[in-house]
Design an enzyme around this catalytic site. Structure first.
Site, PDB file in Angstrom:
ATOM      1  CG  HIS A   1      47.388  30.713  59.027  1.00 32.19           C
ATOM      2  ND1 HIS A   1      47.244  31.090  57.889  1.00 32.19           N
ATOM      3  CD2 HIS A   1      48.317  31.585  59.530  1.00 32.19           C
ATOM      4  CE1 HIS A   1      47.867  32.233  57.792  1.00 32.19           C
ATOM      5  NE2 HIS A   1      48.648  32.503  58.454  1.00 32.19           N
TER       6      HIS A   1
ATOM      7  CD  GLU B   1      44.198  29.486  55.804  1.00 33.80           C
ATOM      8  OE1 GLU B   1      45.523  30.140  56.206  1.00 33.80           O
ATOM      9  OE2 GLU B   1      44.099  29.409  54.564  1.00 33.80           O
TER      10      GLU B   1
HETATM   11  N1  3HC Z   1      45.323  44.286  70.817  1.00 32.36           N
HETATM   12  C1  3HC Z   1      43.914  44.608  71.298  1.00 32.36           C
HETATM   13  N2  3HC Z   1      43.064  45.329  70.395  1.00 32.36           N
HETATM   14  C2  3HC Z   1      43.671  45.876  69.488  1.00 32.36           C
HETATM   15  C3  3HC Z   1      45.037  45.641  68.784  1.00 32.36           C
HETATM   16  C4  3HC Z   1      45.669  44.766  69.791  1.00 32.36           C
HETATM   17  N3  3HC Z   1      47.148  44.200  69.205  1.00 32.36           N
HETATM   18  N4  3HC Z   1      45.163  46.220  67.593  1.00 32.36           N
HETATM   19  C5  3HC Z   1      43.932  46.734  67.437  1.00 32.36           C
HETATM   20  N5  3HC Z   1      43.100  46.491  68.337  1.00 32.36           N
HETATM   21  C6  3HC Z   1      41.829  47.140  68.534  1.00 32.36           C
HETATM   22  C7  3HC Z   1      41.716  48.588  68.927  1.00 32.36           C
HETATM   23  O1  3HC Z   1      41.670  48.808  70.162  1.00 32.36           O
HETATM   24  C8  3HC Z   1      40.315  49.025  67.979  1.00 32.36           C
HETATM   25  O2  3HC Z   1      39.051  48.344  69.016  1.00 32.36           O
HETATM   26  P1  3HC Z   1      37.713  49.428  68.565  1.00 32.36           P
HETATM   27  O3  3HC Z   1      37.451  48.716  67.282  1.00 32.36           O
HETATM   28  O4  3HC Z   1      36.963  48.518  69.710  1.00 32.36           O
HETATM   29  O5  3HC Z   1      37.948  50.638  68.819  1.00 32.36           O
HETATM   30  C9  3HC Z   1      40.368  48.180  66.782  1.00 32.36           C
HETATM   31  O6  3HC Z   1      41.106  46.740  67.000  1.00 32.36           O
HETATM   32  C10 3HC Z   1      40.799  48.844  65.733  1.00 32.36           C
HETATM   33  O7  3HC Z   1      41.916  49.490  65.950  1.00 32.36           O
HETATM   34  P2  3HC Z   1      42.552  50.952  65.876  1.00 32.36           P
HETATM   35  O8  3HC Z   1      41.280  51.854  65.852  1.00 32.36           O
HETATM   36  O9  3HC Z   1      43.668  51.410  66.579  1.00 32.36           O
HETATM   37  O10 3HC Z   1      43.260  50.912  64.376  1.00 32.36           O
HETATM   38  P3  3HC Z   1      42.572  50.431  63.165  1.00 32.36           P
HETATM   39  O11 3HC Z   1      41.150  50.919  62.969  1.00 32.36           O
HETATM   40  O12 3HC Z   1      43.265  51.035  61.775  1.00 32.36           O
HETATM   41  O13 3HC Z   1      42.567  48.803  62.754  1.00 32.36           O
HETATM   42  C11 3HC Z   1      43.886  46.943  62.375  1.00 32.36           C
HETATM   43  C12 3HC Z   1      43.932  48.164  63.238  1.00 32.36           C
HETATM   44  C13 3HC Z   1      42.673  46.154  63.331  1.00 32.36           C
HETATM   45  C14 3HC Z   1      45.099  46.235  62.511  1.00 32.36           C
HETATM   46  C15 3HC Z   1      43.166  47.131  61.114  1.00 32.36           C
HETATM   47  O14 3HC Z   1      44.288  48.182  60.349  1.00 32.36           O
HETATM   48  C16 3HC Z   1      43.130  45.804  60.233  1.00 32.36           C
HETATM   49  O15 3HC Z   1      42.316  45.030  60.307  1.00 32.36           O
HETATM   50  N6  3HC Z   1      44.463  45.813  59.331  1.00 32.36           N
HETATM   51  C17 3HC Z   1      44.428  44.364  58.321  1.00 32.36           C
HETATM   52  C18 3HC Z   1      44.841  43.245  59.170  1.00 32.36           C
HETATM   53  C19 3HC Z   1      45.091  42.297  58.313  1.00 32.36           C
HETATM   54  O16 3HC Z   1      44.696  42.201  57.158  1.00 32.36           O
HETATM   55  N7  3HC Z   1      45.605  41.000  58.977  1.00 32.36           N
HETATM   56  C20 3HC Z   1      45.685  39.903  58.531  1.00 32.36           C
HETATM   57  C21 3HC Z   1      47.288  39.983  58.017  1.00 32.36           C
HETATM   58  S1  3HC Z   1      47.671  38.428  57.226  1.00 32.36           S
HETATM   59  C22 3HC Z   1      48.216  37.226  58.349  1.00 32.36           C
HETATM   60  O17 3HC Z   1      47.837  37.561  59.486  1.00 32.36           O
HETATM   61  C23 3HC Z   1      48.422  36.146  58.008  1.00 32.36           C
HETATM   62  C24 3HC Z   1      49.836  35.962  58.130  1.00 32.36           C
HETATM   63  O18 3HC Z   1      49.981  34.466  57.886  1.00 32.36           O
HETATM   64  C25 3HC Z   1      50.554  36.661  57.166  1.00 32.36           C
END
Ligand code: 3HC
Length: 289
Positions: free
Chosen positions: A138, A150
């Protein structure tokens, strides 16, 4: 290794990307050519972000993209697989059908992993000829960024399969955590009640979307508020996970907020449909609920 990824959506594309960057040959399989094209385009734009940060070179980017082949024919896409990872929609009947097909088409030695968010690995394994080789892998969204995998052991999953998947996860630079097979596993068992409670808080008029998300972002240091995160995950996926937990545990505690049910029924699925708790149609996000 040859890795076959079934499903070219947000998660499948992300999984294909991390394996391709790590030097594996990836066969990305989907019934729709448009989904495959969209999946590859999302890998390219994600890698372009990494390139901009100078964490990979242009040559490494091109090599990673070249490591991914696209297939609409499942038999062709899994014929050489050393490991298959299924990342289709969170729908139990669909997953059972895919795994029954994989059992028929993938090499007998290949472990079959599912990226399911909540569906029983034991149940999925029972649809195959090799339950001891069926396991949950996961990934979290966005896959290239989030460190966790996971790893879920079904009732019959053997040590060899578990060890292989744990090591492969570490080799990708991820941190695998092994858990047992209960509805929602660990990640979503804890995350989804919080998201659901945020929706009840909104539905009961305690606070608006922005206020709820701000409280959790600034008060708890969450990178996204729960409603923004629900939009990001997909409201249909949140509902599907809550339903699996509600059914699996038989506890009202997991009953989805009526607001979530209504929004999904109305086709408001979050970021992917352009609108959820926020409106994404203009590129950014505006509060709509
Ligand atoms: N590909 C590559 N790099 C990416 C990316 C992608 N799709 N999305 C974000 N990044 C990188 C950015 O380039 C940036 O890199 P840096 O730190 O070196 O500058 C870093 O990640 C942070 O991105 P941003 O600055 O654009 O934006 P944020 O600081 O807002 O981060 C985020 C975006 C990482 C999505 C952050 O908001 C986050 O961690 N959100 C929570 C995500 C979360 O909780 N995920 C789990 C969801 S639950 C799940 O998936 C389980 C399922 O079963 C439901």
């Amino acid at each position: 290794m040859n890795i076959s990824v079934i499903g070219a959506g947000q998660m499948g594309a992300g999984i294909a990307q991390v394996f391709a960057v790590a030097g594996h040959q990836v066969s990305l399989v989907d019934i729709s050519t448009e989904s495959l094209d969209r999946g590859l385009a999302s890998v390219q734009s994600s890698l372009a972000r990494v390139l901009k940060k100078e964490r990979i070179t242009e040559v490494e980017l091109a090599t990673a993209v070249a490591n991914i082949s696209l297939h609409t024919d499942m038999a062709e896409g899994v014929s050489e697989a050393d490991l298959v990872i299924e990342a289709a929609t969170e729908n139990v009947d669909l997953k059972l059908k895919i795994f029954a097909e994989l059992a028929r088409l993938a090499p007998a030695a290949a472990p079959l992993a599912s990226n399911t968010s909540s569906i029983s690995i034991t149940r999925i394994a029972a649809a195959t000829d090799r339950p001891e080789k069926v396991i949950g892998m996961h990934f979290m969204n966005p896959v290239p960024v989030m460190k966790l995998i996971e790893v879920i052991r079904g009732y019959a999953t053997n040590d060899e399969t578990t060890k292989m998947v744990m090591q492969l996860s570490r080799d990708l630079g991820k941190v695998p955590v092994e858990v047992t097979d209960y509805p929602g596993f660990v990640a979503n068992r804890i995350l989804m009640p919080m998201i659901n409670e945020a929706m009840y808080t909104l539905w009961e008029g305690v606070a608006d979307v922005e206020a709820i998300d701000t409280v959790m972002k600034l008060g708890m240091a969450h990178p996204m508020g729960p409603l923004q995160l629900a939009d990001y995950i997909g409201l249909d996926t949140c509902l599907a996970i809550l339903n699996v937990m509600q059914e699996g545990f038989g506890r009202l505690h997991y009953q989805a907020c009526p607001l979530l049910v209504n929004m999904v029924t109305a086709g408001k699925l979050g970021r992917k449909s352009g609108e959820g708790f926020y409106d994404y149609s203009g590129g950014g996000k505006e509060m709509v609920v």
